[in-house]
Design a protein around this motif. Structure first.
Motif, PDB file in Angstrom:
ATOM      1  N   CYS A 310     149.592  -1.472  24.706  1.00 30.07           N
ATOM      2  CA  CYS A 310     151.154  -1.008  23.886  1.00 30.07           C
ATOM      3  C   CYS A 310     151.858  -0.292  24.975  1.00 30.07           C
ATOM      4  O   CYS A 310     150.886   1.181  24.702  1.00 30.07           O
ATOM      5  N   CYS A 313     157.410   1.171  21.969  1.00 29.74           N
ATOM      6  CA  CYS A 313     158.431   1.095  22.307  1.00 29.74           C
ATOM      7  C   CYS A 313     158.687   0.736  21.053  1.00 29.74           C
ATOM      8  O   CYS A 313     160.670   0.773  21.040  1.00 29.74           O
ATOM      9  N   HIS A 314     158.114   0.859  20.644  1.00 29.24           N
ATOM     10  CA  HIS A 314     158.655   0.693  18.742  1.00 29.24           C
ATOM     11  C   HIS A 314     159.481  -0.574  18.205  1.00 29.24           C
ATOM     12  O   HIS A 314     160.400  -1.057  17.223  1.00 29.24           O
ATOM     13  N   MET A 315     159.430  -1.653  19.129  1.00 31.53           N
ATOM     14  CA  MET A 315     159.882  -2.866  19.015  1.00 31.53           C
ATOM     15  C   MET A 315     159.681  -3.404  17.395  1.00 31.53           C
ATOM     16  O   MET A 315     160.280  -4.389  16.471  1.00 31.53           O
ATOM     17  N   CYS A 316     157.876  -3.418  17.771  1.00 28.55           N
ATOM     18  CA  CYS A 316     157.420  -4.172  16.273  1.00 28.55           C
ATOM     19  C   CYS A 316     157.487  -3.797  14.764  1.00 28.55           C
ATOM     20  O   CYS A 316     157.384  -4.327  14.083  1.00 28.55           O
ATOM     21  N   MET A 334     151.612   2.367  18.738  1.00 28.77           N
ATOM     22  CA  MET A 334     151.341   1.998  17.435  1.00 28.77           C
ATOM     23  C   MET A 334     149.839   1.642  16.545  1.00 28.77           C
ATOM     24  O   MET A 334     149.166   1.545  17.414  1.00 28.77           O
ATOM     25  N   CYS A 351     156.105  -8.561  20.533  1.00 31.75           N
ATOM     26  CA  CYS A 351     155.925  -7.198  21.209  1.00 31.75           C
ATOM     27  C   CYS A 351     156.028  -7.723  22.733  1.00 31.75           C
ATOM     28  O   CYS A 351     155.853  -8.837  22.939  1.00 31.75           O
TER      29      CYS A 351
HETATM   30  S1  SF4 Z   1     155.883  -3.835  20.072  1.00 36.28           S
HETATM   31 FE1  SF4 Z   1     154.994  -2.652  19.484  1.00 36.28          FE
HETATM   32  S2  SF4 Z   1     153.020  -2.991  19.649  1.00 36.28           S
HETATM   33 FE2  SF4 Z   1     154.241  -3.861  21.144  1.00 36.28          FE
HETATM   34  S3  SF4 Z   1     154.269  -2.726  22.619  1.00 36.28           S
HETATM   35 FE3  SF4 Z   1     156.049  -1.422  21.212  1.00 36.28          FE
HETATM   36  S4  SF4 Z   1     155.446  -0.229  20.310  1.00 36.28           S
HETATM   37 FE4  SF4 Z   1     153.394  -1.410  21.165  1.00 36.28          FE
END
Ligand code: SF4
Ligand SMILES: Cc1cc2nc3c(=O)[nH]c(=O)nc-3n(C[C@H](O)[C@H](O)[C@H](O)COP(=O)(O)OP(=O)(O)OC[C@H]3O[C@@H](n4cnc5c(N)ncnc54)[C@H](O)[C@@H]3O)c2cc1C
Ligand code: SF4
Ligand code: SF4
Lengths: 375, 570
Positions: A310, A313-316, A334, A351
């Motif tokens: 991980c 990036c906070h996408m999830c 995360m 992700c």
């Molecule tokens: S999408 Fe969520 S779990 Fe995946 S890298 Fe980004 S923050 Fe981490």
């Protein structure tokens, strides 16, 4: 107080009307001075309360269909075109006075128009509102009782008298002389001061014009105007008809996509009092189960984050509707709150680093299944 | 009549006003008569209590419209003054003065003689269709013991006989089987199949129950459901589960997903060859099994005995008993079901039907057969069945002859519109006769209100949308439990609108089709509701009861011969 037997039995000040709250109107305090209990408090402000609870039951009901959305029925234009709810109030008064009065006169020709805003794709409500056939049958019977020489006509598509005792009630209305006329009213207009309903009789196929001095629109139920906001807050989706969506129409009619949140009554779809109460107690049962048990079980399929991969990036976090991913400041990655995670897999698909997988439902398992099927 | 009396007339449901002086004239000195608007309101009740105390009233009469539901509301008054107001039901058409005076002549004091009793933390559920199952699961999940009594050899009720279900077209087995399995495996649910309740006594909190368990002639715990006995049994009869559409043996498992999954021997058709006993590896066959009486106590009772299908022979003009091209809707469900006797193949006289006519409201909305009510599900199941048959016979034509299409539930109107768009013809008219034409096909005569002349439709299959009627033994069951039966012969609720799951007996509740026809969604919502009612006193542990809450033992019982013979009748 909205009505005499209101609960709680307390008066409320409407700041939009109260002089004290209007700018430049001085500081009237007549009510406060008059109240022997000293209960009036102008200083009251909004306050936030935090409650810890184990389950939520949503029972927010419905809005009445806005009849002006059917302009051809001239609800806005003529004051003797009224809705069923408005007529109900007239009938309440009539119970006391023994007289129905519309504009100071007793109506002689009364027409009820069914399915206003229901079963009507043009206004976006394809569904049946489930109660209007019966409330009309009741109102029409009352008109006949109060004004025996009146002509009462109900324009309908199907009479849906399905509940216990309903069929008898419908028959009784017909016996009392209420005329049921199968037809779809196309328009209401005025001719020589009298209302005219133009309708097509689906049985005989020819249009017909009936004059009336009162037209009652059997307006249907629609979902609450703020259903979407409440739904978003509680993570309860809406179905195509904009009422709240149950988890399963047959096996989970009071459950929702959010565990611990249950729906009951007309917020889930139109229904009468008996069906509403049955469903309400049903929702209570579902809410009682975890309370009696003191524990809840959670689904085994939840997502997990591989902390090695991980990137934080906070996408999830952005994609998850249940707010299951949160950022662990310390580790810089995360973490997933497995109690709220539904295992929908959206985060895993989003992700960019491929750091998220689903417990008991890993990519390798899926690939193995695909290989199996394709070979 | 010499007691100081208070008469209160509540006008909330009545309207109008009363000649209060007329009544006062007839009362002893010191009495009062008052009109009131909303007597159930707490402030008005406080005034009532004040009146009683200040004026030393010795008895109080409340005349109101909904006297049947309001008794409990006056509990507070009873607690404060030591007696309860006598409630008199007044309707708008009544002469109020006369009725009140007449009632005053014969007034018995009601003492709030309530006692608090402990609640046995278990529930009896009678009938294990989807409704009985769901209630048992809810109560079991809440942590309380459930005795689930089912007359048939297996649970699942009518839903197990359906193919797909409206409006979402979920496969009934796919959604029903998991419920049956969960019910069968639940640690808190004790399943008593082939069983009937024969005696109930006691009161809310503690009912004493006697159950008669008929012999299955197979040890349920030993039998694995392997079916080897069935394969070897020489005696063949028509299968009740498949409504005679297919055969079964004298020892049989009603259907593949049956719960409990155990064979049952039908002594009436058994040839006593003992082949089954010989081939069973598990030695599960028990020729010596006998009837057994099981006794236990429960805190609440839930009645979920469902419905029976209307017997179409009672409409002889529709030719159900004469022509094999005329079938009832449940038979069509069995024909469509992939797990049914024909594996989902629909053949009528060896050919798939091309012209299908549905006759609505058979046995419903029909005073001539004594059923004035609407069965609530047949409009939608007929609509659904067009879809089911179309899947198998894509070029079939469908006509539904109806009076009103009652598509009122969630998603129903949408489904109805879709089927209309897909070419199903909805013909408004009443079917007066079904007979055989010269070419051997059926002729359906429809009195269509649209045309003066009746229309005649040709059909190679006529499906009768038979209504739902109360199980034949409902009067006996009601008698045993001291319940009321409605005009429609279904069990009566305490109040149609506001107490739809309660009965006249405290502690006994009902749900599903036992209370009146309804679809699965409405049934399931209601049954969880009834489960809540049954669970609440248990979770409190105490319930208040009065002398009138006692269930009188009625010797007449519902128990009949072996359950096998009177199993599914349709
Ligand atoms: S999408 Fe969520 S779990 Fe995946 S890298 Fe980004 S923050 Fe981490
Ligand atoms: C042809 C047809 C098609 C249908 N299609 C649909 C559909 O597509 N979608 C839908 O939502 N609904 C449909 N329905 C309605 C649906 O079948 C009912 O809503 C549902 O089965 C009701 O369940 P229940 O448990 O109340 O009754 P039942 O299924 O009748 O169960 C009652 C159970 O109680 C048992 N019992 C009865 N008396 C006693 C006694 N004295 N002691 C012990 N046990 C007893 C019975 O043996 C039975 O097992 C259909 C109905 C029919 C007839
Ligand atoms: S004894 Fe009866 S049930 Fe057993 S195989 Fe013979 S006929 Fe069948
Ligand atoms: S649901 Fe439809 S077919 Fe069934 S009784 Fe009611 S109106 Fe008739």
């Amino acid at each position: 107080m909205p009505y005499p037997f209101a609960v709680p039995r307390t008066y409320t000040i409407n700041p939009e009307l109260c002089l004290r709250f209007q700018e430049g109107e001085g500081d009237c305090s007549k009510c406060k001075d008059a109240c022997p209990e000293g209960a009036v408090d102008f200083e009251q402000t909004e306050e936030e309360q935090e409650l810890k609870i184990g389950a939520i039951v949503v029972a927010t009901g419905y809005d009445e269909f806005d009849a002006s959305l059917k302009p051809e029925l001239r609800y806005d234009l003529y004051d003797n075109v009224i809705t069923g709810v408005e007529f109900e109030k007239k009938l309440l008064e009539a119970e006391k006075t023994g007289k129905i009065e519309i504009n100071g006169k007793e109506p002689k020709d009364v027409i009820f128009i069914q399915c206003v805003g229901s079963r009507d794709k043009n206004v976006g409500n394809e569904y049946c509102s489930r109660v209007c056939c019966m409330y009309t049958a009741k109102q029409a019977t009352m008109v006949k009782d109060l004004i025996p020489d009146s002509n009462v006509t109900v324009c309908y598509i199907d009479v849906r008298a399905y509940g216990r005792g309903y069929e008898q009630f419908y028959e009784n209305a017909q016996k009392k002389g209420v005329r049921y006329w199968r037809g779809n009213p196309a328009e209401v207009y005025k001719d020589d001061g009298k209302l005219v309903v133009r309708a097509e009789n689906t049985l005989l196929g020819d249009p017909k014009e009936i004059s009336a001095d009162l037209v009652v629109l059997a307006t249907g139920m629609t979902s609450k105007s703020d259903a979407r906001e409440l739904g978003n807050l509680l993570k309860v989706p809406q179905s195509g008809d904009r009422f709240f969506l149950e988890a399963h129409p047959k096996l989970g009619p009071v459950n929702t996509a959010s565990d611990g949140v249950y729906i009951a009554g007309t917020c889930q779809g139109p229904k009468d009092i008996a069906d509403t109460l049955a469903q309400a107690s049903g929702a209570v049962m579902k809410a009682l189960i975890p309370l009696c048990q003191g524990k809840v079980f959670i689904e085994p399929i939840t997502s997990v984050v591989d902390e090695e991969i991980c990137s934080g990036c906070h996408m999830c976090e952005k994609i998850c509707v249940y707010d299951a991913p949160t950022f662990d400041e310390e580790k810089g990655v995360m973490t997933i709150n497995s109690i709220v995670c539904k295992g929908c897999g959206s985060c895993g698909a989003t992700c960019p680093s491929g750091a998220i997988s689903m417990n008991h439902f890993r990519d390798q398992q899926l690939f193995a299944q695909i290989n199996m099927l394709s070979s | 009549m010499d007691k100081k009396t208070g008469v209160y007339i509540c006008h909330c449901g009545l309207g109008g006003s009363t000649e209060t002086e007329e009544i006062l004239k007839k009362l002893p000195k010191g009495s009062i008569v008052k009109d009131s608007q909303y007597l159930c309101d707490i402030t008005e009740q406080e005034l009532l209590i004040k009146d009683i105390n200040e004026k030393d009233l010795e008895q109080v009469v409340v005349a109101c419209f909904a006297s049947d539901v309001h008794r409990s509301i006056f509990k507070k008054v009873g607690d404060e003054v030591g007696f309860l107001p006598n409630l008199i039901k007044i309707e708008e058409s009544d002469d109020v003065v006369e009725k009140i005076i007449a009632a005053l002549d014969d007034l018995k004091p009601i003492k709030p003689e309530e006692t608090e009793v402990d609640v046995n933390p278990s529930v009896l559920v009678i009938g294990a269709g989807i409704v009985g199952e769901q209630a048992s699961l809810d109560i079991g999940d809440a942590g309380y013991k459930v005795y689930l009594v089912e007359r048939r050899p297996n649970i699942g009720g009518h839903m197990a006989q359906l193919d797909k279900t409206f409006p979402t077209l979920d496969c009934a087995s796919c959604i029903g089987t998991p419920k049956m399995v969960a019910t069968g495996q639940h640690p808190n649910i004790e399943l008593l199949t082939c069983s009937e309740v024969i005696e109930v006594s006691g009161h809310a909190g503690e009912f004493k129950v006697k159950v008669l368990r008929h012999p299955r002639y197979v040890d349920e715990n030993e039998c694995t459901g392997c079916g080897i006995c069935v394969d070897n049994c020489p005696a063949v009869v028509a299968s009740e589960f498949n409504l005679g559409v297919g055969p079964r043996k004298a020892i049989y498992i009603p259907f593949a997903q049956a719960i409990p999954l155990a064979a049952i021997r039908d002594p009436e058709h058994c040839l006593s060859c003992r082949m089954c006993e010989y081939v069973c590896d598990k030695k599960a066959i028990r020729f010596d099994q006998e009837e057994e009486i099981i006794e236990f106590e429960v805190g609440s009772i839930l009645v979920t005995t469902g419905f029976e299908l209307f017997n179409c022979d009672l409409r002889p003009e529709l030719g159900y008993d004469k022509y094999d091209r005329v079938i009832n809707a449940l038979e069509l469900e069995r024909l469509c079901a992939p797990t049914g006797p024909t594996a989902g193949e629909i053949l009528i006289h060896g050919k798939p039907p091309k012209n299908i006519v549905f006759v609505q409201c058979v046995g419903s909305r029909d005073k001539n057969v004594g059923n004035e009510y609407c069965s609530r599900v047949c409009c939608m199941y007929a609509t659904k069945q067009c879809n089911l048959v179309r899947e198998k016979v894509p070029d079939a034509k469908f006509t539904i002859c109806y009076t009103d299409i009652r598509a009122f539930g969630k998603g129903h109107e949408e489904f109805y519109n879709r089927m209309q768009d897909e070419g199903v013809i909805y013909l408004r008219g009443i079917v007066s006769e079904v007979y055989r034409g010269e070419n051997g096909m059926m002729k359906v005569r429809v009195e269509n209100t649209l045309m003066v002349e009746p229309v005649e439709l040709e059909a190679d299959l006529v499906v009768l949308s038979a209504g739902l009627v109360a199980p034949a033994d409902t009067p006996q069951l009601a008698n045993m439990l001291n319940l009321d039966v409605g005009d429609d012969k279904f069990l009566a609720e305490a109040h149609v609108n506001i107490r739809p799951m309660e009965t006249r007996v405290k502690g006994i509740y009902m749900a599903g089709c036992a209370q009146g026809p309804k679809d699965i969604s409405d049934s399931v919502a209601q049954t969880s509701g009834a489960a809540a009612k049954a669970t609440i006193p248990i979770s409190f542990g105490k319930v208040k009861i009065g002398p009138e809450d006692e269930v009188k033992v009625v010797k007449e019982t519902t128990a009949t011969a072996a359950p096998i013979e009177k199993e599914v009748t349709g």
